[in-house]
Design a protein around this motif. Structure first.
Motif, PDB file in Angstrom:
ATOM      1  N   VAL A 101      19.399  -2.522  19.105  1.00 39.52           N
ATOM      2  CA  VAL A 101      18.160  -2.259  18.376  1.00 39.52           C
ATOM      3  C   VAL A 101      17.539  -0.948  18.858  1.00 39.52           C
ATOM      4  O   VAL A 101      17.188  -0.081  18.045  1.00 39.52           O
ATOM      5  CB  VAL A 101      17.168  -3.436  18.535  1.00 39.52           C
ATOM      6  N   CYS A 102      17.409  -0.784  20.163  1.00 44.23           N
ATOM      7  CA  CYS A 102      16.801   0.440  20.706  1.00 44.23           C
ATOM      8  C   CYS A 102      17.612   1.676  20.338  1.00 44.23           C
ATOM      9  O   CYS A 102      17.035   2.718  19.999  1.00 44.23           O
ATOM     10  CB  CYS A 102      16.656   0.336  22.220  1.00 44.23           C
ATOM     11  N   ASP A 103      18.935   1.581  20.396  1.00 37.71           N
ATOM     12  CA  ASP A 103      19.785   2.725  20.037  1.00 37.71           C
ATOM     13  C   ASP A 103      19.581   3.129  18.579  1.00 37.71           C
ATOM     14  O   ASP A 103      19.503   4.322  18.268  1.00 37.71           O
ATOM     15  CB  ASP A 103      21.260   2.409  20.286  1.00 37.71           C
ATOM     16  N   GLN A 104      19.487   2.143  17.675  1.00 38.90           N
ATOM     17  CA  GLN A 104      19.297   2.470  16.262  1.00 38.90           C
ATOM     18  C   GLN A 104      17.948   3.124  16.006  1.00 38.90           C
ATOM     19  O   GLN A 104      17.846   4.102  15.256  1.00 38.90           O
ATOM     20  CB  GLN A 104      19.437   1.219  15.399  1.00 38.90           C
ATOM     21  N   ILE A 105      16.902   2.601  16.634  1.00 38.76           N
ATOM     22  CA  ILE A 105      15.565   3.185  16.455  1.00 38.76           C
ATOM     23  C   ILE A 105      15.534   4.588  17.054  1.00 38.76           C
ATOM     24  O   ILE A 105      15.028   5.530  16.434  1.00 38.76           O
ATOM     25  CB  ILE A 105      14.487   2.281  17.084  1.00 38.76           C
ATOM     26  N   SER A 106      16.090   4.761  18.243  1.00 40.34           N
ATOM     27  CA  SER A 106      16.119   6.072  18.893  1.00 40.34           C
ATOM     28  C   SER A 106      16.933   7.081  18.094  1.00 40.34           C
ATOM     29  O   SER A 106      16.534   8.239  17.964  1.00 40.34           O
ATOM     30  CB  SER A 106      16.688   5.960  20.310  1.00 40.34           C
ATOM     31  N   ILE A 120      21.858  -7.186  22.475  1.00 37.60           N
ATOM     32  CA  ILE A 120      21.138  -7.050  21.200  1.00 37.60           C
ATOM     33  C   ILE A 120      20.032  -6.010  21.350  1.00 37.60           C
ATOM     34  O   ILE A 120      19.851  -5.151  20.480  1.00 37.60           O
ATOM     35  CB  ILE A 120      20.586  -8.414  20.750  1.00 37.60           C
ATOM     36  N   ASN A 121      19.295  -6.059  22.445  1.00 39.61           N
ATOM     37  CA  ASN A 121      18.224  -5.092  22.700  1.00 39.61           C
ATOM     38  C   ASN A 121      18.770  -3.670  22.703  1.00 39.61           C
ATOM     39  O   ASN A 121      18.157  -2.755  22.143  1.00 39.61           O
ATOM     40  CB  ASN A 121      17.542  -5.420  24.021  1.00 39.61           C
ATOM     41  N   ARG A 122      19.919  -3.465  23.314  1.00 39.03           N
ATOM     42  CA  ARG A 122      20.527  -2.140  23.364  1.00 39.03           C
ATOM     43  C   ARG A 122      20.852  -1.640  21.955  1.00 39.03           C
ATOM     44  O   ARG A 122      20.590  -0.478  21.624  1.00 39.03           O
ATOM     45  CB  ARG A 122      21.795  -2.164  24.218  1.00 39.03           C
TER      46      ARG A 122
END
Length: 82
Positions: free
Chosen positions: A45-50, A41-43
């Motif tokens: 979220v971080c990918d979408q923000i990045s 899940i963290n991956r």
């Protein structure tokens, strides 16, 4: 199942002095299908923000959305006894 959450208090990884103009919150979609824990899940979220900002993410907080009664979809169970 895909859910929409709010990532807030987003902290970015700046190479030099802290830059301004990056969002401190944004909506993210999380696909819960075949997830093996928070790392997956963290991956997501971080990918979408990045992808949206072009920046690496150091930290964020997730908040769930709650729908008002007018926006919610009624659930009807159709249970048949055999």
């Amino acid at each position: 199942m895909t859910i929409i959450l709010l990532a807030k208090d987003i902290q970015y990884d700046f190479d030099g002095p802290e830059e301004t103009g990056y969002p401190d919150e944004m909506e993210v979609e999380v696909d819960l299908h075949d997830q093996e824990g928070f790392d997956d899940i963290n991956r997501q979220v971080c990918d979408q923000i990045s992808d949206a900002t072009g920046m690496l993410v150091l930290d964020y907080q997730l908040v769930g959305y709650s729908l008002s009664p007018a926006e919610s979809i009624p659930c009807k169970l159709d249970i048949k006894m055999l």
